[in-house]
Design an enzyme around this catalytic site. Structure first.
Site, PDB file in Angstrom:
ATOM      1  CB  VAL A  97      -4.671  -5.438 -22.144  1.00 49.71           C
ATOM      2  CG1 VAL A  97      -5.583  -4.453 -22.848  1.00 49.71           C
ATOM      3  CG2 VAL A  97      -5.453  -6.274 -21.137  1.00 49.71           C
TER       4      VAL A  97
ATOM      5  N   GLY B  43      -9.529  -0.869 -18.144  1.00 46.64           N
ATOM      6  CA  GLY B  43     -10.098  -1.788 -17.157  1.00 46.64           C
ATOM      7  C   GLY B  43     -10.156  -3.234 -17.617  1.00 46.64           C
TER       8      GLY B  43
ATOM      9  N   GLY C  54      -7.634  -5.326 -18.370  1.00 43.13           N
ATOM     10  CA  GLY C  54      -6.667  -6.151 -17.638  1.00 43.13           C
ATOM     11  C   GLY C  54      -7.160  -6.465 -16.244  1.00 43.13           C
TER      12      GLY C  54
ATOM     13  CG  ASN D 126       6.006  -5.344 -17.079  1.00 42.46           C
ATOM     14  OD1 ASN D 126       5.517  -4.221 -17.117  1.00 42.46           O
ATOM     15  ND2 ASN D 126       5.489  -6.385 -17.721  1.00 42.46           N
TER      16      ASN D 126
ATOM     17  CE1 TYR E  11      -0.898  -8.702 -13.147  1.00 41.43           C
ATOM     18  CE2 TYR E  11       1.492  -8.608 -13.174  1.00 41.43           C
ATOM     19  CZ  TYR E  11       0.298  -8.944 -13.784  1.00 41.43           C
ATOM     20  OH  TYR E  11       0.308  -9.508 -15.033  1.00 41.43           O
TER      21      TYR E  11
END
Length: 161
Positions: free
Chosen positions: A88, A96, A98, A125, A132
């Site tokens: 993104v 929101g 992603g 990252n 995630y």
């Protein structure tokens, strides 16, 4: 959110290059628009994708993308999706998009009866890792990704005994 269309290829390619810059790997991003178009829309597509849109679809801007392909679990006996890239653009992070891209892929798995959705993320990252984990994903500790590319790939392929 919608599937990638042929006229999206230049924008998705630009975003792929932005992702490569973010990951400090611009020199490795060699894909052309023709290659991306062929992979997504050729005779036997092996790559699939979705784009995240801002605004109404008629005048929407593509703010992000997810490119994925099928893999297969010999343990589960079903396909899964391998998320090659999710990105993104910085101006649209935290909105929101992603999460919705990732949720769209999860929904694709569920609808098709696939066993898993998986991907790799760079160890440094932490914003992506946190994102995630917040989605419920867990790292595959004990697994290391290996890759053959460029000269090593060519040498190994030619090494006949």
């Amino acid at each position: 959110m919608r599937r990638v269309r042929p006229d999206d290829v230049p924008t998705v390619l630009r975003l792929v290059r932005e992702l490569a810059a973010y990951e400090e790997s611009e020199h490795e991003a060699r894909m052309t628009a023709d290659q991306l178009h062929a992979a997504l829309f050729g005779e036997s597509p092996a790559l699939f994708g979705h784009v995240a849109l801002t605004g109404a679809e008629d005048d929407a801007e593509i703010a992000g993308f997810a490119l994925w392909f099928l893999n297969f679990s010999t343990w589960r006996g079903t396909h899964g999706l391998y998320l090659e890239d999710l990105y993104v653009s910085p101006a649209h992070r935290g909105t929101g998009l992603g999460r919705e891209l990732l949720r769209t892929l999860a929904d694709e798995c569920v609808a098709r009866g696939f066993a898993r959705l998986e991907w790799s993320v760079l160890d440094w990252n932490t914003p992506s890792i946190d994102f995630y984990r917040a989605a419920g994903a867990v790292p595959m500790d004990g697994w290391t990704v290996f890759r053959l590319t460029d000269d090593a790939l060519t040498r190994f392929a030619a090494d006949r005994r």
